[in-house]
Motif scaffolding. Structure first.
Motif, mmCIF file in Angstrom:
data_model
loop_
_atom_site.group_PDB
_atom_site.id
_atom_site.type_symbol
_atom_site.label_atom_id
_atom_site.label_comp_id
_atom_site.label_asym_id
_atom_site.label_seq_id
_atom_site.Cartn_x
_atom_site.Cartn_y
_atom_site.Cartn_z
ATOM 1 N N ILE A 6 0.837 -1.193 0.000
ATOM 2 C CA ILE A 6 0.000 0.000 0.000
ATOM 3 C C ILE A 6 0.872 1.242 0.000
ATOM 4 O O ILE A 6 0.576 2.237 -0.677
ATOM 5 C CB ILE A 6 -0.947 -0.012 1.212
ATOM 6 N N ALA A 7 1.962 1.196 0.732
ATOM 7 C CA ALA A 7 2.873 2.333 0.728
ATOM 8 C C ALA A 7 3.455 2.551 -0.655
ATOM 9 O O ALA A 7 3.589 3.684 -1.130
ATOM 10 C CB ALA A 7 4.005 2.095 1.735
ATOM 11 N N VAL A 8 3.808 1.455 -1.338
ATOM 12 C CA VAL A 8 4.320 1.573 -2.696
ATOM 13 C C VAL A 8 3.273 2.171 -3.612
ATOM 14 O O VAL A 8 3.564 2.997 -4.482
ATOM 15 C CB VAL A 8 4.759 0.177 -3.228
ATOM 16 N N ALA A 9 2.017 1.774 -3.415
ATOM 17 C CA ALA A 9 0.943 2.291 -4.263
ATOM 18 C C ALA A 9 0.838 3.798 -4.142
ATOM 19 O O ALA A 9 0.711 4.519 -5.130
ATOM 20 C CB ALA A 9 -0.386 1.638 -3.880
ATOM 21 N N ALA A 10 0.889 4.298 -2.901
ATOM 22 C CA ALA A 10 0.777 5.738 -2.698
ATOM 23 C C ALA A 10 1.994 6.468 -3.247
ATOM 24 O O ALA A 10 1.878 7.497 -3.917
ATOM 25 C CB ALA A 10 0.623 6.034 -1.203
ATOM 26 N N ALA A 11 3.194 5.914 -2.986
ATOM 27 C CA ALA A 11 4.413 6.585 -3.415
ATOM 28 C C ALA A 11 4.581 6.548 -4.923
ATOM 29 O O ALA A 11 5.107 7.484 -5.530
ATOM 30 C CB ALA A 11 5.625 5.918 -2.752
ATOM 31 N N GLY A 12 4.132 5.449 -5.544
ATOM 32 C CA GLY A 12 4.370 5.279 -6.971
ATOM 33 C C GLY A 12 3.292 5.826 -7.862
ATOM 34 O O GLY A 12 3.420 5.793 -9.082
ATOM 35 N N THR A 337 -2.307 -0.156 -13.397
ATOM 36 C CA THR A 337 -0.954 -0.153 -12.855
ATOM 37 C C THR A 337 -0.785 -1.175 -11.728
ATOM 38 O O THR A 337 -1.735 -1.482 -10.996
ATOM 39 C CB THR A 337 -0.586 1.233 -12.302
ATOM 40 N N PRO A 338 0.442 -1.694 -11.548
ATOM 41 C CA PRO A 338 0.698 -2.584 -10.414
ATOM 42 C C PRO A 338 0.413 -1.908 -9.080
ATOM 43 O O PRO A 338 -0.034 -2.575 -8.131
ATOM 44 C CB PRO A 338 2.188 -2.922 -10.556
ATOM 45 N N GLU A 339 0.644 -0.592 -8.993
ATOM 46 C CA GLU A 339 0.396 0.113 -7.734
ATOM 47 C C GLU A 339 -1.062 -0.024 -7.306
ATOM 48 O O GLU A 339 -1.366 -0.337 -6.147
ATOM 49 C CB GLU A 339 0.761 1.592 -7.888
ATOM 50 N N ALA A 340 -1.969 0.193 -8.244
ATOM 51 C CA ALA A 340 -3.400 0.094 -7.919
ATOM 52 C C ALA A 340 -3.809 -1.347 -7.657
ATOM 53 O O ALA A 340 -4.532 -1.650 -6.705
ATOM 54 C CB ALA A 340 -4.235 0.684 -9.049
ATOM 55 N N GLN A 341 -3.363 -2.259 -8.496
ATOM 56 C CA GLN A 341 -3.753 -3.664 -8.371
ATOM 57 C C GLN A 341 -3.165 -4.284 -7.099
ATOM 58 O O GLN A 341 -3.834 -5.055 -6.409
ATOM 59 C CB GLN A 341 -3.293 -4.430 -9.610
ATOM 60 N N ASP A 342 -1.911 -3.917 -6.766
ATOM 61 C CA ASP A 342 -1.312 -4.392 -5.515
ATOM 62 C C ASP A 342 -2.117 -3.909 -4.315
ATOM 63 O O ASP A 342 -2.408 -4.669 -3.379
ATOM 64 C CB ASP A 342 0.118 -3.873 -5.377
ATOM 65 N N ALA A 343 -2.451 -2.617 -4.328
ATOM 66 C CA ALA A 343 -3.162 -2.039 -3.187
ATOM 67 C C ALA A 343 -4.528 -2.679 -2.997
ATOM 68 O O ALA A 343 -4.937 -2.990 -1.872
ATOM 69 C CB ALA A 343 -3.301 -0.530 -3.372
ATOM 70 N N LEU A 344 -5.263 -2.908 -4.089
ATOM 71 C CA LEU A 344 -6.585 -3.500 -3.970
ATOM 72 C C LEU A 344 -6.501 -4.958 -3.506
ATOM 73 O O LEU A 344 -7.401 -5.441 -2.805
ATOM 74 C CB LEU A 344 -7.341 -3.385 -5.295
ATOM 75 N N TYR A 345 -5.447 -5.651 -3.878
ATOM 76 C CA TYR A 345 -5.251 -7.002 -3.336
ATOM 77 C C TYR A 345 -5.040 -6.935 -1.827
ATOM 78 O O TYR A 345 -5.648 -7.686 -1.060
ATOM 79 C CB TYR A 345 -4.049 -7.673 -4.000
ATOM 80 N N GLU A 346 -4.181 -6.030 -1.395
ATOM 81 C CA GLU A 346 -3.890 -5.918 0.032
ATOM 82 C C GLU A 346 -5.118 -5.494 0.826
ATOM 83 O O GLU A 346 -5.328 -5.937 1.949
ATOM 84 C CB GLU A 346 -2.757 -4.911 0.250
ATOM 85 N N LEU A 347 -5.929 -4.651 0.228
ATOM 86 C CA LEU A 347 -7.104 -4.132 0.927
ATOM 87 C C LEU A 347 -8.315 -5.053 0.820
ATOM 88 O O LEU A 347 -9.179 -5.058 1.694
ATOM 89 C CB LEU A 347 -7.468 -2.749 0.372
ATOM 90 N N GLY A 348 -8.386 -5.826 -0.270
ATOM 91 C CA GLY A 348 -9.580 -6.629 -0.509
ATOM 92 C C GLY A 348 -9.389 -8.124 -0.427
ATOM 93 O O GLY A 348 -10.363 -8.874 -0.321
ATOM 94 N N GLY A 349 -8.132 -8.592 -0.528
ATOM 95 C CA GLY A 349 -7.874 -10.017 -0.365
ATOM 96 C C GLY A 349 -8.369 -10.893 -1.488
ATOM 97 O O GLY A 349 -8.739 -12.050 -1.261
ATOM 98 N N ARG A 350 -8.381 -10.395 -2.724
ATOM 99 C CA ARG A 350 -8.752 -11.199 -3.883
ATOM 100 C C ARG A 350 -7.597 -11.213 -4.867
ATOM 101 O O ARG A 350 -6.812 -10.276 -4.941
ATOM 102 C CB ARG A 350 -10.017 -10.645 -4.565
ATOM 103 N N GLU A 351 -7.506 -12.281 -5.655
ATOM 104 C CA GLU A 351 -6.412 -12.397 -6.619
ATOM 105 C C GLU A 351 -6.450 -11.244 -7.604
ATOM 106 O O GLU A 351 -7.492 -10.976 -8.225
ATOM 107 C CB GLU A 351 -6.524 -13.720 -7.382
ATOM 108 N N PRO A 352 -5.337 -10.541 -7.802
ATOM 109 C CA PRO A 352 -5.323 -9.432 -8.771
ATOM 110 C C PRO A 352 -5.526 -9.934 -10.195
ATOM 111 O O PRO A 352 -5.100 -11.040 -10.555
ATOM 112 C CB PRO A 352 -3.925 -8.828 -8.605
ATOM 113 N N ALA A 353 -6.158 -9.099 -11.011
ATOM 114 C CA ALA A 353 -6.355 -9.434 -12.421
ATOM 115 C C ALA A 353 -5.097 -9.174 -13.230
ATOM 116 O O ALA A 353 -4.900 -9.772 -14.290
ATOM 117 C CB ALA A 353 -7.523 -8.638 -12.993
ATOM 118 N N LEU A 354 -4.257 -8.270 -12.771
ATOM 119 C CA LEU A 354 -3.000 -7.972 -13.439
ATOM 120 C C LEU A 354 -2.002 -9.078 -13.105
ATOM 121 O O LEU A 354 -1.739 -9.359 -11.932
ATOM 122 C CB LEU A 354 -2.466 -6.615 -12.977
ATOM 123 N N THR A 355 -1.445 -9.709 -14.118
ATOM 124 C CA THR A 355 -0.592 -10.868 -13.879
ATOM 125 C C THR A 355 0.657 -10.507 -13.080
ATOM 126 O O THR A 355 1.129 -11.310 -12.263
ATOM 127 C CB THR A 355 -0.194 -11.537 -15.203
#
Length: 421
Positions: A6-12, A337-355
């Protein structure tokens, strides 16, 4: 890992948006291909597409995603100056209210929803195609397929989920390769009342039975050469009949019952009255909280072909009536972006659609669901699916309860569905 991502998402975010630009507005109607072969649109500069503090967007989300999108929206707003107003709507109301309000100009710019809404939303003219260009190739192919309708991409996916076989490792350690062997194993477990449970209830539950049905080669709809669904039913013929007959066997083996709905099946697993349950990620935490050591596995085949569950894909749709299409497209770009997809995985606990983001997931439970879904298919978004749901569960319950001959009930179901097309 969660806090760091999540920190990476905000910074990136600032850098990722600078790379994305705004692109071509999403409501231009340009098609997007599932393979990402469409050339990317010339990127506008961030200053031209979304000057700091120059725009605002409204996005509707349901009660299960409100916190995640508020956090994501805060990062997006800080980086761009664009205000993202995240509005909570009941999950059952988002699609219908959007269809009603978008044509009047009162609806949101964006909505978060399931991929199988796309048929109804497109038919009502309330969504615009989105242009991902070569970025589409970075997504799970099935996630892109889910949001593709009539050859155009109508949403950017961010999460995938499906059902699988959940095993109580304290009751059994190894799982057989076939469903019949699994039933035999489960019946031999001391203290088990059921070899495996698959929720049904008085109205049936075709969704949870679908991995078993698909293993007989009886998909709900047939597909064309590209893998897209056609409106031709695939549930008829000898394959469908064989599944119907097997369904009666499952009832006789106490695997399915009209008296075992979602709550009863979950409780049976919690009470350790069964070593197995076919369910989704939403039930794993309650099992773990109860001290049960679980593994998530692919559903063994019952009919000889791979057991393919339905895939549910979540994503963001763009309103065709948005007055801020260029700014809204910038949020669409950010969602790739990986930043958004990473953050939503961390916040929502579902497999990201971005490979790229999915490859970072190290949770064995989510990895188990992903492996179980590798042969899956997106839930059909065809308008004809409404007729299928009308008769599907009822026919299955009539077989499970013994009120109808399996072959006769299944043939009548197919006939009734086809009559509605």
């Amino acid at each position: 890992m969660r806090k760091s991502l999540i920190a990476v998402a905000a910074a990136g975010l600032t850098l990722s948006l600078a790379a994305c630009g705004g692109g071509t507005p999403s409501n231009t109607g340009s098609p997007a291909t599932t393979g990402g072969a469409t050339p990317a649109s010339p990127a506008a500069s961030p200053e031209a597409s979304a000057p700091a503090g120059s725009g605002s967007l409204t996005i509707w989300v349901d009660e299960t995603r409100i916190d995640a999108f508020k956090t994501l929206g805060d990062s997006f707003s800080k980086a761009t100056g664009v205000t993202l107003d995240v509005v909570q709507k009941p999950s059952q109301d988002i699609k219908t209210d959007f269809i009603a309000q978008a044509p009047t100009g009162e609806g949101p710019d964006l909505i978060v929803g399931a991929h199988d809404w796309v048929g109804d939303l497109q038919a009502n003219g309330v969504i615009s195609p989105v242009e991902l260009g070569d970025k589409a190739s970075g997504f799970n192919e099935l996630a892109i397929k889910g949001f593709t309708y009539d050859g155009q991409l109508y949403g950017v996916p961010y999460a995938i989920e499906n059902i699988a076989l959940v095993r109580n490792n304290g009751m059994v350690k190894d799982t057989p390769a076939t469903f019949d062997e699994l039933i035999a194993q489960g019946k031999a477990v001391s203290g088990a009342d059921f070899p495996i449970v698959i929720q049904q209830g008085p109205d049936g539950d075709a969704y949870h039975l679908y991995p078993v049905q698909s293993s007989f080669g009886a998909p709900v709809f047939k597909t064309d050469a590209s893998g897209a669904y056609t409106a031709e039913l695939g549930m008829g013929g000898p394959e469908g009949t064989k599944f119907a007959e097997y369904l009666k066997k499952l009832a006789d083996e106490k695997v399915v019952s009209a008296s075992i709905g979602a709550d009863q099946a979950k409780q049976a697993f919690l009470d350790q009255k069964t070593p197995y349950m076919i369910t989704g990620p939403w039930n794993v935490k309650p099992f773990q909280d109860a001290g049960i050591d679980v593994s998530v596995l692919a559903v063994p085949s019952a009919g000889g072909q791979p057991a393919a569950p339905f895939l549910g894909v979540q994503g963001v749709y763009l309103s065709s009536q948005s007055k801020n299409a260029l700014v809204a497209n910038q949020f669409i770009e950010y969602m790739t972006t990986p930043e958004a997809q990473d953050a939503l995985y961390e916040l929502g606990g579902r497999e990201p659609a971005l490979t790229e983001s999915a490859a970072k997931v190290d949770d064995p439970i989510l990895k188990g669901f992903a492996e179980a879904g590798k042969d899956g298919q997106p839930m059909p978004a065809l308008p004809e699916m409404g007729a299928v749901w009308t008769f599907w569960g009822g026919a299955q319950v009539s077989i499970i309860s013994g009120k109808a001959d399996p072959a006769t009930a299944w043939a009548e179901m197919v006939k009734n569905i086809q009559a509605k097309f």
